[in-house]
Design a protein around this motif. Structure first.
Motif, short mmCIF file in Angstrom:
data_model
loop_
_atom_site.label_atom_id
_atom_site.label_comp_id
_atom_site.label_asym_id
_atom_site.label_seq_id
_atom_site.Cartn_x
_atom_site.Cartn_y
_atom_site.Cartn_z
N ASP A 122 0.82 -1.20 0.00
CA ASP A 122 0.00 0.00 0.00
C ASP A 122 0.86 1.26 0.00
O ASP A 122 0.49 2.26 -0.63
N CYS A 123 1.99 1.22 0.68
CA CYS A 123 2.89 2.38 0.68
C CYS A 123 3.42 2.65 -0.73
O CYS A 123 3.45 3.79 -1.20
N LEU A 150 -10.53 1.39 -5.44
CA LEU A 150 -10.00 0.23 -4.73
C LEU A 150 -9.07 0.61 -3.58
O LEU A 150 -8.88 -0.19 -2.65
N ASN A 151 -8.51 1.83 -3.62
CA ASN A 151 -7.46 2.15 -2.65
C ASN A 151 -7.68 3.42 -1.83
O ASN A 151 -7.27 3.46 -0.66
N CYS A 159 -11.35 0.29 5.13
CA CYS A 159 -10.98 -1.14 5.12
C CYS A 159 -9.48 -1.31 5.30
O CYS A 159 -9.02 -2.26 5.94
N ASN A 160 -8.72 -0.36 4.77
CA ASN A 160 -7.26 -0.48 4.79
C ASN A 160 -6.69 -0.35 6.20
O ASN A 160 -5.72 -1.02 6.54
N THR A 161 -7.30 0.51 7.02
CA THR A 161 -6.73 0.76 8.33
C THR A 161 -7.53 0.17 9.49
O THR A 161 -6.98 -0.10 10.55
N GLY A 162 -8.83 -0.05 9.29
CA GLY A 162 -9.65 -0.46 10.41
C GLY A 162 -10.34 -1.81 10.31
O GLY A 162 -10.77 -2.37 11.33
N ALA A 163 -10.45 -2.36 9.10
CA ALA A 163 -11.21 -3.60 8.92
C ALA A 163 -10.61 -4.75 9.72
O ALA A 163 -11.34 -5.54 10.35
N LEU A 164 -9.29 -4.88 9.70
CA LEU A 164 -8.65 -5.98 10.41
C LEU A 164 -8.92 -5.88 11.90
O LEU A 164 -9.24 -6.89 12.55
N VAL A 187 -6.08 -7.42 -3.63
CA VAL A 187 -6.53 -6.16 -4.22
C VAL A 187 -5.34 -5.25 -4.48
O VAL A 187 -5.27 -4.59 -5.52
N LYS A 188 -4.38 -5.23 -3.56
CA LYS A 188 -3.20 -4.38 -3.73
C LYS A 188 -2.35 -4.84 -4.92
O LYS A 188 -1.85 -4.03 -5.70
N VAL A 189 -2.17 -6.14 -5.04
CA VAL A 189 -1.39 -6.67 -6.16
C VAL A 189 -2.09 -6.35 -7.48
O VAL A 189 -1.45 -5.95 -8.46
N TYR A 190 -3.41 -6.52 -7.51
CA TYR A 190 -4.18 -6.19 -8.71
C TYR A 190 -4.06 -4.70 -9.04
O TYR A 190 -3.89 -4.32 -10.21
N SER A 191 -4.11 -3.87 -8.01
CA SER A 191 -3.98 -2.43 -8.21
C SER A 191 -2.61 -2.07 -8.77
O SER A 191 -2.49 -1.19 -9.65
N LEU A 192 -1.57 -2.72 -8.27
CA LEU A 192 -0.23 -2.48 -8.81
C LEU A 192 -0.15 -2.85 -10.28
O LEU A 192 0.49 -2.16 -11.08
N TRP A 193 -0.81 -3.94 -10.64
CA TRP A 193 -0.83 -4.37 -12.05
C TRP A 193 -1.54 -3.32 -12.90
O TRP A 193 -1.11 -3.02 -14.02
#
Length: 220
Positions: A122-123, A150-151, A159-164, A187-193
């Motif tokens: 994510d960074c 998505l991000n 979802c990125n910071t609080g869902a877990l 989702v992050k890998v897909y976003s990078l693609w």
């Protein structure tokens, strides 16, 4: 090949030619919330206290909301401030979840996955906005709406910071928390693609025009 005509940019979030200040009121707030939350986290480690860790996370979240609101409301958004915010987010969330795993060792696996996802994938994604004339990743919809949704949409950020944390506290299920982190990582890998397929456009000006020029150059 003739360069496409450039029109005046009316998009909020595009990088203008004006010089941006290094320090602004929002950046001072970012430094303050980083320092305050870190102090509380250190106290939580010393006391082995989940309650203090949650207080530190609350301080981080309130400060994160405040610096962003001030930056937008006072028109003090800068690329330097955006990068600082991204780095302080990693420190705040990363520290909290390390403490959480220390106090709840059964959650070590999902927390470990979270640290890889948030502090690396994510960074990297969040800093990718520097490849376009954008003030911050909050305006990535000018480059690609799908990657933005998505991000950096409000739901995605939550979802990125609080869902877990919600899943771990509400269910206590290591398996469910692990599945959640695997899904977020995917989702992050897909976003990078997706991001690597977008034509880059550095410098100042309009991000929308930069992407269009890059796409036209690829087709030429």
């Amino acid at each position: 090949m003739t360069e496409p005509a450039t029109i005046a940019c009316s998009h909020r979030g595009c990088l203008t030619g004006a010089r941006q200040p290094l320090l602004t009121v929002p950046t001072y707030i970012t430094f303050a919330r980083m320092a305050a939350s870190t102090v509380v986290f250190l106290l939580a480690i010393r006391a082995h206290s989940m309650r203090l860790a949650l207080v530190g996370l609350a301080v981080y979240w309130v400060g994160d909301i405040l610096d962003g609101w001030v930056a937008r409301t006072w028109n003090q958004e800068t690329r330097t401030g955006a990068v600082l915010d991204i780095l302080c987010d990693r420190l705040g969330c990363g520290t909290f979840y390390v403490i959480f795993a220390f106090l709840r060792p059964e959650m070590t696996v999902p927390v470990g996955l979270y640290l890889v996802e948030f502090m690396v994938l994510d960074c990297f994604l969040s800093l990718a906005f520097l490849n376009w004339p954008l003030v911050s990743p909050n305006y990535f919809h000018l480059v690609d709406r799908r990657v933005y949704r998505l991000n950096w949409s409000p739901v995605a950020k939550s979802c990125n910071t609080g869902a877990l944390l919600v899943v771990m506290l509400a269910t206590g299920s290591t398996a469910l928390a692990t599945l959640l982190m695997l899904a977020v990582g995917a989702v992050k890998v897909y976003s990078l693609w997706l991001v690597r397929r977008i034509p880059a456009g550095t410098g100042g000006g309009c991000a929308v025009q930069a992407v269009r020029r890059g796409s036209a150059g690829r087709r030429a």
